[in-house]
Design a protein around this motif. Structure first.
Motif, mmCIF file in Angstrom:
data_model
loop_
_atom_site.group_PDB
_atom_site.id
_atom_site.type_symbol
_atom_site.label_atom_id
_atom_site.label_comp_id
_atom_site.label_asym_id
_atom_site.label_seq_id
_atom_site.Cartn_x
_atom_site.Cartn_y
_atom_site.Cartn_z
ATOM 1 N N ILE A 90 0.876 -1.179 0.000
ATOM 2 C CA ILE A 90 0.000 0.000 0.000
ATOM 3 C C ILE A 90 0.909 1.224 0.000
ATOM 4 O O ILE A 90 1.746 1.381 0.897
ATOM 5 C CB ILE A 90 -0.942 0.000 1.223
ATOM 6 C CG1 ILE A 90 -1.910 -1.178 1.138
ATOM 7 C CG2 ILE A 90 -1.692 1.330 1.325
ATOM 8 C CD1 ILE A 90 -2.778 -1.376 2.366
ATOM 9 N N ASP A 92 0.427 4.563 0.435
ATOM 10 C CA ASP A 92 0.233 5.625 1.415
ATOM 11 C C ASP A 92 0.512 5.098 2.821
ATOM 12 O O ASP A 92 -0.074 4.100 3.255
ATOM 13 C CB ASP A 92 -1.199 6.158 1.327
ATOM 14 C CG ASP A 92 -1.462 7.236 2.356
ATOM 15 O OD1 ASP A 92 -0.758 8.260 2.331
ATOM 16 O OD2 ASP A 92 -2.368 7.028 3.187
ATOM 17 N N THR A 95 -2.623 4.851 5.252
ATOM 18 C CA THR A 95 -3.502 3.745 4.862
ATOM 19 C C THR A 95 -2.848 2.407 5.206
ATOM 20 O O THR A 95 -3.494 1.503 5.741
ATOM 21 C CB THR A 95 -3.810 3.814 3.351
ATOM 22 O OG1 THR A 95 -4.316 5.112 3.051
ATOM 23 C CG2 THR A 95 -4.815 2.760 2.947
ATOM 24 N N ARG A 96 -1.563 2.288 4.920
ATOM 25 C CA ARG A 96 -0.832 1.050 5.216
ATOM 26 C C ARG A 96 -0.866 0.760 6.717
ATOM 27 O O ARG A 96 -1.096 -0.374 7.150
ATOM 28 C CB ARG A 96 0.611 1.169 4.723
ATOM 29 C CG ARG A 96 1.425 -0.078 4.886
ATOM 30 C CD ARG A 96 2.801 0.005 4.233
ATOM 31 N NE ARG A 96 3.548 1.210 4.586
ATOM 32 C CZ ARG A 96 3.787 2.211 3.751
ATOM 33 N NH1 ARG A 96 3.361 2.175 2.506
ATOM 34 N NH2 ARG A 96 4.469 3.276 4.155
ATOM 35 N N ILE A 127 -11.053 5.640 5.618
ATOM 36 C CA ILE A 127 -9.803 5.538 4.851
ATOM 37 C C ILE A 127 -9.646 4.112 4.323
ATOM 38 O O ILE A 127 -9.295 3.893 3.165
ATOM 39 C CB ILE A 127 -8.594 5.946 5.718
ATOM 40 C CG1 ILE A 127 -8.676 7.440 6.029
ATOM 41 C CG2 ILE A 127 -7.276 5.588 5.034
ATOM 42 C CD1 ILE A 127 -7.659 7.926 7.051
ATOM 43 N N HIS A 128 -9.950 3.148 5.152
ATOM 44 C CA HIS A 128 -9.884 1.725 4.784
ATOM 45 C C HIS A 128 -10.831 1.425 3.624
ATOM 46 O O HIS A 128 -10.439 0.829 2.615
ATOM 47 C CB HIS A 128 -10.258 0.904 6.037
ATOM 48 C CG HIS A 128 -10.365 -0.560 5.829
ATOM 49 N ND1 HIS A 128 -11.525 -1.166 5.403
ATOM 50 C CD2 HIS A 128 -9.453 -1.542 5.989
ATOM 51 C CE1 HIS A 128 -11.327 -2.468 5.328
ATOM 52 N NE2 HIS A 128 -10.077 -2.727 5.667
ATOM 53 N N GLU A 129 -12.066 1.851 3.767
ATOM 54 C CA GLU A 129 -13.077 1.572 2.743
ATOM 55 C C GLU A 129 -12.769 2.281 1.425
ATOM 56 O O GLU A 129 -12.936 1.701 0.359
ATOM 57 C CB GLU A 129 -14.476 1.959 3.242
ATOM 58 C CG GLU A 129 -14.996 1.059 4.351
ATOM 59 C CD GLU A 129 -15.043 -0.411 3.953
ATOM 60 O OE1 GLU A 129 -15.513 -0.724 2.847
ATOM 61 O OE2 GLU A 129 -14.587 -1.240 4.766
ATOM 62 N N ARG A 130 -12.324 3.520 1.500
ATOM 63 C CA ARG A 130 -11.983 4.248 0.269
ATOM 64 C C ARG A 130 -10.862 3.536 -0.494
ATOM 65 O O ARG A 130 -10.895 3.460 -1.720
ATOM 66 C CB ARG A 130 -11.559 5.683 0.586
ATOM 67 C CG ARG A 130 -12.720 6.606 0.780
ATOM 68 C CD ARG A 130 -12.260 8.061 0.856
ATOM 69 N NE ARG A 130 -13.136 8.761 1.770
ATOM 70 C CZ ARG A 130 -12.755 9.462 2.829
ATOM 71 N NH1 ARG A 130 -11.484 9.601 3.112
ATOM 72 N NH2 ARG A 130 -13.636 10.030 3.603
ATOM 73 N N TYR A 131 -9.898 3.057 0.238
ATOM 74 C CA TYR A 131 -8.777 2.370 -0.426
ATOM 75 C C TYR A 131 -9.278 1.096 -1.133
ATOM 76 O O TYR A 131 -8.929 0.848 -2.278
ATOM 77 C CB TYR A 131 -7.657 2.015 0.563
ATOM 78 C CG TYR A 131 -6.473 1.412 -0.122
ATOM 79 C CD1 TYR A 131 -5.565 2.219 -0.805
ATOM 80 C CD2 TYR A 131 -6.266 0.041 -0.123
ATOM 81 C CE1 TYR A 131 -4.479 1.676 -1.485
ATOM 82 C CE2 TYR A 131 -5.184 -0.516 -0.789
ATOM 83 C CZ TYR A 131 -4.303 0.298 -1.463
ATOM 84 O OH TYR A 131 -3.230 -0.249 -2.127
ATOM 85 N N LEU A 132 -10.105 0.321 -0.446
ATOM 86 C CA LEU A 132 -10.623 -0.906 -1.046
ATOM 87 C C LEU A 132 -11.535 -0.604 -2.243
ATOM 88 O O LEU A 132 -11.519 -1.325 -3.240
ATOM 89 C CB LEU A 132 -11.347 -1.759 -0.008
ATOM 90 C CG LEU A 132 -10.468 -2.428 1.034
ATOM 91 C CD1 LEU A 132 -11.321 -3.188 2.049
ATOM 92 C CD2 LEU A 132 -9.450 -3.359 0.407
ATOM 93 N N GLY A 134 -11.243 1.888 -4.223
ATOM 94 C CA GLY A 134 -10.346 2.278 -5.313
ATOM 95 C C GLY A 134 -9.762 1.070 -6.031
ATOM 96 O O GLY A 134 -9.473 1.125 -7.224
ATOM 97 N N LEU A 135 -9.618 -0.035 -5.317
ATOM 98 C CA LEU A 135 -9.120 -1.271 -5.940
ATOM 99 C C LEU A 135 -10.181 -1.917 -6.812
ATOM 100 O O LEU A 135 -9.855 -2.549 -7.819
ATOM 101 C CB LEU A 135 -8.682 -2.266 -4.859
ATOM 102 C CG LEU A 135 -7.488 -1.897 -4.011
ATOM 103 C CD1 LEU A 135 -7.256 -2.960 -2.957
ATOM 104 C CD2 LEU A 135 -6.241 -1.714 -4.865
#
Length: 137
Positions: A90, A92, A95-96, A127-132, A134-135
């Motif tokens: 990850i 960022d 986020t990581r 932040i967790h949900e936004r990253y997922l 985006g995937l």
């Protein structure tokens, strides 16, 4: 990836259980067997003799069970490594760290948010949900 991440803690526990089960099987003492057989000398007059033989009896079911457990262990370890690699890659830092705290350290959302000075559990969760999300795109 979302479904695999949900399994992370369970996979870690399964790895521990599988290692314990394999160790338990390996600790079992082998069974020894003794028998009497009849034979003769290898030279004339070929007199008949009785011999006592001993050996170890293999439990084929136990051997097969150990092989199955080792296969499961390898699969679980492979999934765990994939998750560890996913988190490590990850880009960022924040986020990581959120992913590390959530999955590796098994923290709840509020304590994770508090590590970042926020007192709302939705901070780290968003932040967790936004990253997922985006995937998934």
């Amino acid at each position: 990836m979302r479904e695999i991440l949900k399994q992370y803690n369970s996979i870690r526990e399964e790895i521990k259980e599988l290692r314990r089960e394999i160790a338990r099987i390996e600790k079992q003492k082998p069974k020894h067997a003794t028998d009497k057989v009849t034979g003769s000398d290898d030279q004339f007059p070929y007199a008949k003799k009785h011999f006592t033989i001993t050996g170890i009896v293999e439990n084929k079911n136990l051997i097969r069970k150990k092989e199955i457990l080792i296969d499961r262990l390898k699969k679980c370890e492979k999934i765990k490594i994939e998750i560890d690699k996913f988190i490590t890659e990850i880009p960022d830092s924040k986020t990581r760290r959120i992913f590390k705290y959530r999955y590796i350290d098994e923290m709840e959302w509020l304590p994770i948010s508090m590590r970042f000075g926020k007192y709302d559990e939705s901070y780290s969760r968003k932040i967790h949900e936004r990253y997922l999300e985006g995937l998934d795109e």
